[in-house]
Design a protein around this motif. Structure first.
Motif, PDB file in Angstrom:
ATOM      1  N   LEU A 301      17.057  79.902  67.768  1.00 39.80           N
ATOM      2  CA  LEU A 301      17.433  79.920  68.976  1.00 39.80           C
ATOM      3  C   LEU A 301      16.441  79.193  69.891  1.00 39.80           C
ATOM      4  O   LEU A 301      16.613  78.196  70.684  1.00 39.80           O
ATOM      5  N   ARG A 302      14.995  79.510  69.597  1.00 43.49           N
ATOM      6  CA  ARG A 302      13.959  78.922  70.311  1.00 43.49           C
ATOM      7  C   ARG A 302      13.971  77.177  70.087  1.00 43.49           C
ATOM      8  O   ARG A 302      14.054  76.561  71.003  1.00 43.49           O
ATOM      9  N   GLU A 303      14.220  77.032  68.582  1.00 45.34           N
ATOM     10  CA  GLU A 303      14.264  75.633  68.454  1.00 45.34           C
ATOM     11  C   GLU A 303      15.454  74.886  68.900  1.00 45.34           C
ATOM     12  O   GLU A 303      15.168  73.558  69.464  1.00 45.34           O
ATOM     13  N   MET A 304      16.652  75.600  69.017  1.00 51.19           N
ATOM     14  CA  MET A 304      17.705  74.859  69.821  1.00 51.19           C
ATOM     15  C   MET A 304      17.625  74.557  71.157  1.00 51.19           C
ATOM     16  O   MET A 304      17.892  73.507  71.697  1.00 51.19           O
ATOM     17  N   MET A 305      16.959  75.559  71.838  1.00 49.07           N
ATOM     18  CA  MET A 305      16.742  75.326  73.295  1.00 49.07           C
ATOM     19  C   MET A 305      15.575  74.523  73.553  1.00 49.07           C
ATOM     20  O   MET A 305      15.607  73.622  74.429  1.00 49.07           O
ATOM     21  N   THR A 306      14.453  74.529  72.371  1.00 54.34           N
ATOM     22  CA  THR A 306      13.571  73.384  72.494  1.00 54.34           C
ATOM     23  C   THR A 306      14.107  72.079  72.577  1.00 54.34           C
ATOM     24  O   THR A 306      13.509  71.069  73.489  1.00 54.34           O
ATOM     25  N   GLU A 307      14.941  71.840  71.635  1.00 50.85           N
ATOM     26  CA  GLU A 307      15.395  70.475  71.806  1.00 50.85           C
ATOM     27  C   GLU A 307      16.209  69.846  72.855  1.00 50.85           C
ATOM     28  O   GLU A 307      16.311  68.939  73.411  1.00 50.85           O
ATOM     29  N   ILE A 308      16.932  70.932  73.398  1.00 50.73           N
ATOM     30  CA  ILE A 308      17.727  70.495  74.612  1.00 50.73           C
ATOM     31  C   ILE A 308      16.783  70.184  75.788  1.00 50.73           C
ATOM     32  O   ILE A 308      17.058  69.175  76.419  1.00 50.73           O
ATOM     33  N   VAL A 309      15.857  70.783  75.967  1.00 50.49           N
ATOM     34  CA  VAL A 309      14.814  70.533  76.919  1.00 50.49           C
ATOM     35  C   VAL A 309      13.905  69.351  76.435  1.00 50.49           C
ATOM     36  O   VAL A 309      13.966  68.281  77.236  1.00 50.49           O
ATOM     37  N   ARG A 310      13.613  69.342  75.348  1.00 49.28           N
ATOM     38  CA  ARG A 310      12.626  68.207  74.759  1.00 49.28           C
ATOM     39  C   ARG A 310      13.384  66.731  74.973  1.00 49.28           C
ATOM     40  O   ARG A 310      12.865  65.859  75.278  1.00 49.28           O
ATOM     41  N   CYS A 311      14.728  66.782  74.752  1.00 45.77           N
ATOM     42  CA  CYS A 311      15.681  65.573  74.883  1.00 45.77           C
ATOM     43  C   CYS A 311      16.103  65.244  76.238  1.00 45.77           C
ATOM     44  O   CYS A 311      17.107  64.411  76.288  1.00 45.77           O
ATOM     45  N   GLY A 312      15.867  66.157  77.132  1.00 53.38           N
ATOM     46  CA  GLY A 312      16.291  65.937  78.634  1.00 53.38           C
ATOM     47  C   GLY A 312      17.688  66.247  78.704  1.00 53.38           C
ATOM     48  O   GLY A 312      18.442  65.430  79.497  1.00 53.38           O
ATOM     49  N   GLY A 313      18.161  67.236  77.899  1.00 54.31           N
ATOM     50  CA  GLY A 313      19.657  67.530  77.893  1.00 54.31           C
ATOM     51  C   GLY A 313      20.048  68.670  78.742  1.00 54.31           C
ATOM     52  O   GLY A 313      21.325  68.874  78.747  1.00 54.31           O
ATOM     53  N   LEU A 314      19.221  69.006  79.627  1.00 50.65           N
ATOM     54  CA  LEU A 314      19.841  70.232  80.619  1.00 50.65           C
ATOM     55  C   LEU A 314      20.963  69.900  81.375  1.00 50.65           C
ATOM     56  O   LEU A 314      21.856  70.780  81.568  1.00 50.65           O
ATOM     57  N   GLN A 315      21.034  68.495  81.605  1.00 48.78           N
ATOM     58  CA  GLN A 315      22.376  68.394  82.488  1.00 48.78           C
ATOM     59  C   GLN A 315      23.495  67.803  81.318  1.00 48.78           C
ATOM     60  O   GLN A 315      24.335  67.461  82.028  1.00 48.78           O
ATOM     61  N   LYS A 316      23.274  67.769  80.163  1.00 57.20           N
ATOM     62  CA  LYS A 316      24.430  67.200  79.261  1.00 57.20           C
ATOM     63  C   LYS A 316      24.737  68.472  78.205  1.00 57.20           C
ATOM     64  O   LYS A 316      25.893  68.408  77.958  1.00 57.20           O
ATOM     65  N   VAL A 317      23.880  69.324  77.924  1.00 60.93           N
ATOM     66  CA  VAL A 317      24.205  70.262  76.967  1.00 60.93           C
ATOM     67  C   VAL A 317      24.787  71.518  77.866  1.00 60.93           C
ATOM     68  O   VAL A 317      24.316  71.918  78.538  1.00 60.93           O
ATOM     69  N   LEU A 318      26.037  71.912  77.469  1.00 64.63           N
ATOM     70  CA  LEU A 318      26.894  72.797  77.865  1.00 64.63           C
ATOM     71  C   LEU A 318      26.559  73.983  76.904  1.00 64.63           C
ATOM     72  O   LEU A 318      27.031  74.298  75.839  1.00 64.63           O
ATOM     73  N   ILE A 319      25.809  75.124  77.561  1.00 64.75           N
ATOM     74  CA  ILE A 319      25.266  76.325  76.737  1.00 64.75           C
ATOM     75  C   ILE A 319      26.394  77.732  76.811  1.00 64.75           C
ATOM     76  O   ILE A 319      26.316  78.109  77.958  1.00 64.75           O
ATOM     77  N   GLY A 320      27.187  77.762  75.813  1.00 57.61           N
ATOM     78  CA  GLY A 320      28.006  78.930  75.684  1.00 57.61           C
ATOM     79  C   GLY A 320      27.546  79.746  74.615  1.00 57.61           C
ATOM     80  O   GLY A 320      26.749  79.312  73.581  1.00 57.61           O
ATOM     81  N   LEU A 321      28.102  80.982  74.780  1.00 56.83           N
ATOM     82  CA  LEU A 321      27.666  82.026  73.699  1.00 56.83           C
ATOM     83  C   LEU A 321      29.041  82.541  73.046  1.00 56.83           C
ATOM     84  O   LEU A 321      30.200  82.376  73.509  1.00 56.83           O
ATOM     85  N   ASP A 322      28.881  82.969  71.788  1.00 54.40           N
ATOM     86  CA  ASP A 322      30.077  83.192  70.787  1.00 54.40           C
ATOM     87  C   ASP A 322      29.572  84.301  70.006  1.00 54.40           C
ATOM     88  O   ASP A 322      29.349  83.948  68.617  1.00 54.40           O
ATOM     89  N   PHE A 323      29.545  85.445  70.221  1.00 56.01           N
ATOM     90  CA  PHE A 323      29.323  86.514  69.208  1.00 56.01           C
ATOM     91  C   PHE A 323      30.161  87.871  69.586  1.00 56.01           C
ATOM     92  O   PHE A 323      30.289  87.752  70.652  1.00 56.01           O
ATOM     93  N   LYS A 343      15.821  84.107  77.490  1.00 57.84           N
ATOM     94  CA  LYS A 343      14.395  83.931  77.129  1.00 57.84           C
ATOM     95  C   LYS A 343      14.276  82.640  76.511  1.00 57.84           C
ATOM     96  O   LYS A 343      13.004  82.100  76.911  1.00 57.84           O
ATOM     97  N   ALA A 344      15.003  82.433  75.362  1.00 57.76           N
ATOM     98  CA  ALA A 344      14.552  81.115  74.759  1.00 57.76           C
ATOM     99  C   ALA A 344      14.550  79.738  75.422  1.00 57.76           C
ATOM    100  O   ALA A 344      13.852  78.900  75.106  1.00 57.76           O
ATOM    101  N   LEU A 345      15.448  79.740  76.338  1.00 60.53           N
ATOM    102  CA  LEU A 345      15.518  78.709  77.381  1.00 60.53           C
ATOM    103  C   LEU A 345      14.154  78.362  78.054  1.00 60.53           C
ATOM    104  O   LEU A 345      13.720  77.495  78.229  1.00 60.53           O
ATOM    105  N   LEU A 346      13.915  79.683  78.801  1.00 61.36           N
ATOM    106  CA  LEU A 346      12.394  79.470  79.355  1.00 61.36           C
ATOM    107  C   LEU A 346      11.290  79.333  78.587  1.00 61.36           C
ATOM    108  O   LEU A 346      10.430  78.463  78.813  1.00 61.36           O
ATOM    109  N   TRP A 347      11.232  79.922  77.286  1.00 59.27           N
ATOM    110  CA  TRP A 347      10.344  79.556  76.323  1.00 59.27           C
ATOM    111  C   TRP A 347      10.318  78.181  76.178  1.00 59.27           C
ATOM    112  O   TRP A 347       9.201  77.333  76.173  1.00 59.27           O
ATOM    113  N   ALA A 348      11.396  77.319  75.943  1.00 61.93           N
ATOM    114  CA  ALA A 348      11.213  75.877  75.752  1.00 61.93           C
ATOM    115  C   ALA A 348      11.045  75.208  76.716  1.00 61.93           C
ATOM    116  O   ALA A 348      10.244  74.187  76.800  1.00 61.93           O
TER     117      ALA A 348
END
Length: 416
Positions: A301-323, A343-348
């Motif tokens: 989860l932290r690595e997924m959020m890290t890649e979103i941030v690292r790639c400048g994807g905050l305006q491109k990636v639509l984060i939804g949950l499914d559990f 929490k993982a998004l803030l960590w990233a």
């Protein structure tokens, strides 16, 4: 000096803009799935149940059995979660006026006006999903790829109607609505024809996406296998990725439970961002298979959020949950999973990405490793507490006392 101020100084020494991270985290919406609240049953079937491609386990008391109950539970959870929120809604959650009912091929916007009013009242966005499962017209494990023309027509009409509903939702809310198509289609044993079902699915999708819906963001969601469909999945990763790449305006949604256990969606995020301007996600936690466990604050989860941030994807990636977990308090499940996504998004957002990229590009792999490891033990908890304070929610597990009180006063009085 407060603990936050001291922690902030530690991060700033690593080149991190802490205030900027807090602002971005609060502004990035998380789309919270409605179906955790009632075990994916929905409201549109007399004997609503999960099945025909969807499976949930457990019988914890207090399941929401109506629109009013699901709304109340969702609001209770949302009140304990920081950040901006959307509602991730399935078509099976249509709210019918008394004495009225329509099957899924007749899905209509008027049955979702109560959801739109609810969203508008509380400042939520909405995302939408056709419900191509848990229905008698799922025949032999097939929907849009069925060789039975009547079955295929039913689900095409349902998906077309859902896009129209999503369009009307977007118009009403002044927003764009993600409309995501997932189908369970596949076979239990070795197929005699792998291509035929995929050609039928492709033709069905072409018809579904024919109408221009400017308020809709279209996506298709792949899966590696399903229970009872172990040998073959029509909508595989390769199929839907290829389809999206050939159809502008259609995007490939990544669900991190829908791949082989050795595949990491965190690696797929930067790959797809090289080609797509929108990347939808369904964030879950698979345990051995696509079991949709409550999202934890774990490495992937932290690595997924890290890649979103690292790639400048905050305006491109639509984060939804499914559990969905029916073995524990459902409101608590929502809160734990969504808070962990936040929490993982803030960590990233608090990682020194630019400095680390520069070290990698200069081939200084030793210092890159040293700094990456050092960043792992920075006082993140103090920043998280400040974020929650600003968002008006508890930073620690004290929120659970509120959920337990809600269980005593509300959930325990239900007959579900």
């Amino acid at each position: 000096m407060s603990r936050y101020e001291e922690a902030k100084l530690n991060y700033e020494k690593m080149g991190v803009d802490v205030e900027g991270a807090l602002t971005l985290c609060a502004a990035t919406p998380i789309s919270i799935h409605c179906w955790q609240g009632d075990d994916v049953r929905g409201f549109d079937q007399k004997d609503g149940r999960a099945g025909d491609g969807i499976q949930t386990t457990g019988d914890y008391p207090g399941r929401a059995g109506s629109f009013e109950e699901l709304k109340a539970d969702f609001l209770k959870a949302a009140s304990l979660i920081p950040g901006k929120k959307r509602i991730n809604l399935h078509a099976s959650y249509a709210v019918f006026p008394e004495g009225e009912w329509a099957d899924r091929d007749k899905t209509a916007y008027r049955y979702f006006i109560p959801w739109v009013e609810f969203a508008r009242e509380h400042g939520f966005g909405i995302d939408f999903n056709p419900t191509c499962f848990s229905h008698p017209m799922v025949k032999n494990g097939l929907t849009l790829s069925s060789p039975d023309e009547a079955v295929r027509r039913f689900w095409i009409d349902h998906c077309i109607a859902c896009r129209q509903v999503a369009q009307r939702m977007g118009e009403a809310l002044g927003d764009k609505v993600l409309n995501n198509i997932w189908v369970p289609d596949g076979m239990k044993d070795v197929p005699a024809d792998r291509m035929g079902p995929r050609l039928r699915l492709k033709a069905a999708l072409d018809e579904i996406f024919a109408e221009n819906c400017p308020n809709v963001i279209d996506s298709v969601e792949s899966k590696v296998f399903g229970i009872g469909l172990e040998s073959y999945t029509v909508g595989s990763g390769e199929f839907f990725m290829a389809y999206a790449s050939q159809h502008p305006g259609v995007y490939h949604l990544l669900d991190n439970g829908h791949y082989h256990p050795t595949e990491l969606v965190s690696d797929k995020i930067p790959t797809l961002l090289c080609y797509f301007d929108v990347l939808p996600l369904h964030v879950t936690r698979p345990v051995r298979w696509d079991s949709d466990h409550v999202v934890l604050f774990d490495d992937e989860l932290r690595e997924m959020m890290t890649e979103i941030v690292r790639c400048g994807g905050l305006q491109k990636v639509l984060i939804g949950l499914d559990f969905f977990d029916a073995s524990i308090n459902r409101v608590a499940a929502w809160v734990v999973g969504t808070r962990n996504a936040q929490k993982a998004l803030l960590w990233a957002l608090l990682q020194p990405h630019e400095a680390l990229k520069a070290l990698q590009d200069s081939a200084d792999f030793t210092e890159k490793m040293v700094r990456m490891e050092e960043a792992k033990t920075l006082p993140f908890g103090d920043i998280w507490r400040e974020y929650c304070r600003r968002e008006g929610v508890s930073a620690d597990e004290s929120w659970f006392e509120d959920v337990k009180a809600y269980e005593r006063e509300v959930l325990s009085r239900r007959g579900t």
